[in-house]
Scaffold this active site. Structure first.
Site, PDB file in Angstrom:
ATOM      1  N   GLN A   5       0.485  -1.334   0.212  1.00 56.76           N
ATOM      2  CA  GLN A   5       0.131  -0.117  -0.392  1.00 56.76           C
ATOM      3  C   GLN A   5       1.067   1.720   0.039  1.00 56.76           C
ATOM      4  O   GLN A   5       0.843   2.509   0.158  1.00 56.76           O
ATOM      5  CB  GLN A   5      -0.764   0.274   1.020  1.00 56.76           C
ATOM      6  N   ASN A   6       2.350   1.203   0.022  1.00 57.93           N
ATOM      7  CA  ASN A   6       3.171   2.082   0.678  1.00 57.93           C
ATOM      8  C   ASN A   6       3.311   3.075  -1.230  1.00 57.93           C
ATOM      9  O   ASN A   6       3.646   2.142  -2.350  1.00 57.93           O
ATOM     10  CB  ASN A   6       4.868   2.195   1.098  1.00 57.93           C
ATOM     11  N   ARG A   7       2.990   3.937  -1.652  1.00 61.32           N
ATOM     12  CA  ARG A   7       2.409   4.577  -2.782  1.00 61.32           C
ATOM     13  C   ARG A   7       4.085   5.013  -3.896  1.00 61.32           C
ATOM     14  O   ARG A   7       4.131   5.970  -4.435  1.00 61.32           O
ATOM     15  CB  ARG A   7       1.701   5.904  -2.978  1.00 61.32           C
ATOM     16  N   THR A  45       4.427   8.830   1.790  1.00 62.65           N
ATOM     17  CA  THR A  45       4.074   7.774   0.841  1.00 62.65           C
ATOM     18  C   THR A  45       3.510   6.860   1.531  1.00 62.65           C
ATOM     19  O   THR A  45       2.653   5.755   1.161  1.00 62.65           O
ATOM     20  CB  THR A  45       5.196   7.341  -0.188  1.00 62.65           C
TER      21      THR A  45
END
Length: 162
Positions: free
Chosen positions: A43-45, A142
């Site tokens: 889920q880290n962007r 992020t």
């Protein structure tokens, strides 16, 4: 809250002599440590964001991520070399041993340093700035924990790295 663990950063910095910008995080998350590379939480962007800014495909493998960074003259590392931390919570970081950022600064012509999130900024200013004397730009995290920032807001804030 998770129990505190003493963590030693196990990833080498990613850079070469052509690197012109340096992006610093705090310390790899539990998921990143499991996947053995930076920003490994699904889920880290971070990787999606960089791909959008540089108009490239999102790199998937560690080799693709390294290549992406180096082709775009980006160095990547973290502020913390060792610390005590509860889970992946940056706010829980204590007993910090900072990373030697000069390893990169002495071997690449870094023009600008960016940090990924407020805690990375705080730790850089406390532990690294007195040594490097290099100003940095704080960018919004992020991390999936930074839900207040939509992808659109992150793009707007981060596009300055290009």
């Amino acid at each position: 809250m998770a129990e505190y663990q003493h963590i030693k950063h196990e990833f080498e910095p990613v850079f070469d002599s052509n690197s012109r910008i340096l992006i610093l995080g705090t310390l790899p998350s539990v998921k990143s440590r499991e996947r053995n590379f930076y920003y490994g939480h699904p889920q880290n962007r971070f990787w999606k964001l960089l791909a959008w800014i540089y108009e490239k495909n999102v790199p998937g493998t560690i080799a693709e991520k390294r290549e992406f960074l180096l082709k775009n003259r980006i160095a990547l590392w973290d502020v913390v070399s060792e610390c005590d931390i509860a889970g992946s919570s940056d706010s829980s970081i204590r007993n910090v041993i900072p990373a030697d950022i000069n390893i990169i600064l002495e071997n690449a012509q870094i023009e600008k340093i960016y940090v990924n999130g407020g805690r990375a900024y705080e730790l850089y200013m406390k532990y690294c700035y007195p040594v490097t004397k290099r100003e940095i730009v704080k960018l919004p995290s992020t991390s999936p924990a930074n839900a207040a920032f939509t992808m659109e807001r992150l793009i707007e804030a981060w596009k300055c790295i290009k």
